[in-house]
Design a protein around this motif. Structure first.
Motif, mmCIF file in Angstrom:
data_model
loop_
_atom_site.group_PDB
_atom_site.id
_atom_site.type_symbol
_atom_site.label_atom_id
_atom_site.label_comp_id
_atom_site.label_asym_id
_atom_site.label_seq_id
_atom_site.Cartn_x
_atom_site.Cartn_y
_atom_site.Cartn_z
ATOM 1 N N VAL A 1 0.802 -1.292 -0.179
ATOM 2 C CA VAL A 1 -0.141 0.118 0.089
ATOM 3 C C VAL A 1 0.927 1.258 0.126
ATOM 4 O O VAL A 1 1.824 1.304 0.529
ATOM 5 N N VAL A 2 0.491 2.136 -0.780
ATOM 6 C CA VAL A 2 1.096 3.626 -0.583
ATOM 7 C C VAL A 2 0.037 4.651 -0.462
ATOM 8 O O VAL A 2 -0.996 4.580 -1.073
ATOM 9 N N ARG A 3 0.171 5.256 0.689
ATOM 10 C CA ARG A 3 -0.922 6.279 1.056
ATOM 11 C C ARG A 3 -0.640 7.550 0.853
ATOM 12 O O ARG A 3 0.744 8.034 1.356
ATOM 13 N N ILE A 4 -1.117 8.321 0.071
ATOM 14 C CA ILE A 4 -0.891 9.546 -0.342
ATOM 15 C C ILE A 4 -1.871 10.697 0.092
ATOM 16 O O ILE A 4 -2.950 10.349 -0.100
ATOM 17 N N GLY A 5 -1.244 11.788 0.550
ATOM 18 C CA GLY A 5 -1.939 12.901 0.787
ATOM 19 C C GLY A 5 -1.931 14.009 -0.283
ATOM 20 O O GLY A 5 -0.541 14.066 -0.639
ATOM 21 N N PHE A 6 -2.752 14.763 -0.450
ATOM 22 C CA PHE A 6 -2.525 15.817 -1.680
ATOM 23 C C PHE A 6 -3.272 17.138 -1.496
ATOM 24 O O PHE A 6 -4.331 17.028 -0.734
ATOM 25 N N SER A 7 -2.763 18.040 -2.136
ATOM 26 C CA SER A 7 -3.399 19.533 -2.072
ATOM 27 C C SER A 7 -4.258 19.382 -3.370
ATOM 28 O O SER A 7 -3.690 18.652 -4.355
ATOM 29 N N GLY A 8 -5.226 20.066 -3.601
ATOM 30 C CA GLY A 8 -6.124 20.026 -4.760
ATOM 31 C C GLY A 8 -5.447 20.161 -6.048
ATOM 32 O O GLY A 8 -5.401 19.839 -7.003
ATOM 33 N N VAL A 9 -4.250 21.202 -5.831
ATOM 34 C CA VAL A 9 -3.474 21.808 -6.928
ATOM 35 C C VAL A 9 -2.667 20.798 -7.501
ATOM 36 O O VAL A 9 -2.507 20.572 -8.831
ATOM 37 N N ALA A 10 -2.344 19.557 -6.874
ATOM 38 C CA ALA A 10 -1.729 18.519 -7.635
ATOM 39 C C ALA A 10 -2.693 17.766 -8.405
ATOM 40 O O ALA A 10 -1.892 17.148 -9.385
ATOM 41 N N VAL A 11 -3.737 17.539 -8.423
ATOM 42 C CA VAL A 11 -4.535 16.919 -8.809
ATOM 43 C C VAL A 11 -5.041 17.710 -10.332
ATOM 44 O O VAL A 11 -4.966 17.428 -11.366
ATOM 45 N N LEU A 12 -5.207 18.987 -9.917
ATOM 46 C CA LEU A 12 -5.665 20.259 -11.149
ATOM 47 C C LEU A 12 -4.592 20.321 -11.980
ATOM 48 O O LEU A 12 -4.831 20.131 -13.402
ATOM 49 N N GLN A 13 -3.402 20.179 -11.801
ATOM 50 C CA GLN A 13 -2.165 20.365 -12.712
ATOM 51 C C GLN A 13 -1.906 19.182 -13.433
ATOM 52 O O GLN A 13 -1.134 18.866 -14.311
ATOM 53 N N GLY A 14 -2.420 17.814 -12.962
ATOM 54 C CA GLY A 14 -2.312 16.667 -13.605
ATOM 55 C C GLY A 14 -0.965 15.823 -12.950
ATOM 56 O O GLY A 14 -0.823 14.593 -13.547
#
Length: 316
Positions: free
Chosen positions: A108-121
């Motif tokens: 398992v790899v558990r990842i936290g993210f801010s929205g910009v990481a998804v929006l930038q692709g």
């Protein structure tokens, strides 16, 4: 007390039976011949015979009937052959699982993210590449502010964070790796006066109420980049807890929001976006991880051949 002593004795006897004993026995039972079994195992026939005899002593009786031409199994031997095969298969499977984990191919790899990481692709591209190479590894995602990602990675509830360089707080013992630049733009209501102007300068923004993210460090940098005029009484700063909150302020006409340029992919009623002057730069997007990471899957995720090379992040 006697029952306790008996359980200890039983455990000690079981521990005397090693996988090697079972492997040797199964080879003899399948080949029905000590010579062929010894060749298969690449051991001497005398060694093989000694190990099988040791197993029979631990079992408390004969497992094989030896003749001049072949070997036959006793009833106990037949039972042990069935269970021995299962035990060896389970042991091999356990070793395979451990090996796969060390190589980052499962786990398992558990990842936290801010929205910009998804929006930038960037996050989705990294996940896609990793999943293609390690399809058996599970990935979990949790949206968190950058500072909360740092805390979660340090405490072990997350493995990797994706967030902007600003607002991280104390990063001692963590590894920060640059993934991408984060250009900024301005979100504002469609009927706003500035909606007819682009690119927008710091001086133009200073005339209006400003919406920025709530992180103190980010506020300081944005205000410094926009210049001293932003502190004039007619300009106020509204702090938003996240991207959608910032866009809500802007769409309502409460202020103009400085957001990552990739946020323009979010289409809200009455909202438009305008680019900022190139002199106003945004924070880099980083990955956050433990410097002494031991997990094979996490190391495999971080060791992907990314186009953006790692660079040390300045202390905050």
């Amino acid at each position: 007390m006697d029952e306790y002593d008996g359980s200890i004795a039983f455990t000690e006897r079981v521990e005397l039976v090693e996988l090697r004993h079972l492997r040797y026995f199964v080879a003899v039972a399948e080949e029905r011949h000590f010579g062929r079994a010894a060749d298969r195992l690449h051991v001497t026939q005398s060694t093989l015979s000694t190990q099988v005899q040791a197993l029979e002593r631990e079992a408390g009786g004969p497992l094989l009937r030896r003749t001049s031409r072949r070997v036959e199994l006793t009833e106990a031997g037949e039972l042990l052959l069935t269970h021995g095969r299962f035990t060896l298969a389970q042991a091999e499977h356990s070793l395979h699982v451990a090996r796969q984990s060390i190589q980052g191919k499962t786990g398992v790899v558990r990842i936290g993210f801010s929205g910009v990481a998804v929006l930038q692709g960037q996050l989705t591209a990294d996940m896609r590449d990793f999943h293609h190479a390690h399809p058996a590894t599970e990935i979990t995602l949790t949206e968190l502010p950058p500072a909360a990602q740092v805390t979660a990675v340090r405490e072990g509830t997350l493995d990797i964070g994706y967030g902007p360089r600003l607002g991280l707080g104390d990063t001692d013992g963590l590894a920060l790796r640059r993934r991408a630049a984060t250009p900024l733009s301005v979100a504002l209501r469609r009927d706003h006066e500035l909606a007819r102007t682009h690119p927008l300068s710091a001086a133009e923004l200073a005339r209006w109420d400003l919406v920025i993210y709530a992180t103190q460090q980010e506020e300081g940098q944005v205000l410094a980049q926009l210049g001293p005029d932003v502190d004039r009484p007619r300009s106020r700063v509204h702090r938003a807890g996240g991207t959608l909150a910032a866009l809500a302020f802007a769409a309502a006409g409460v202020g103009v929001a400085v957001v990552p340029a990739a946020t323009a992919r979010v289409d809200l009623p009455d909202l438009t976006y305008r680019p900022l002057d190139e002199s106003i730069s945004g924070p880099d997007l980083l990955t956050i991880s433990r410097a002494d990471e031991l997990s094979g899957p996490v190391r495999a995720f971080l060791d992907q051949r990314w186009e953006t090379e790692p660079e040390p992040a300045p202390e905050t």
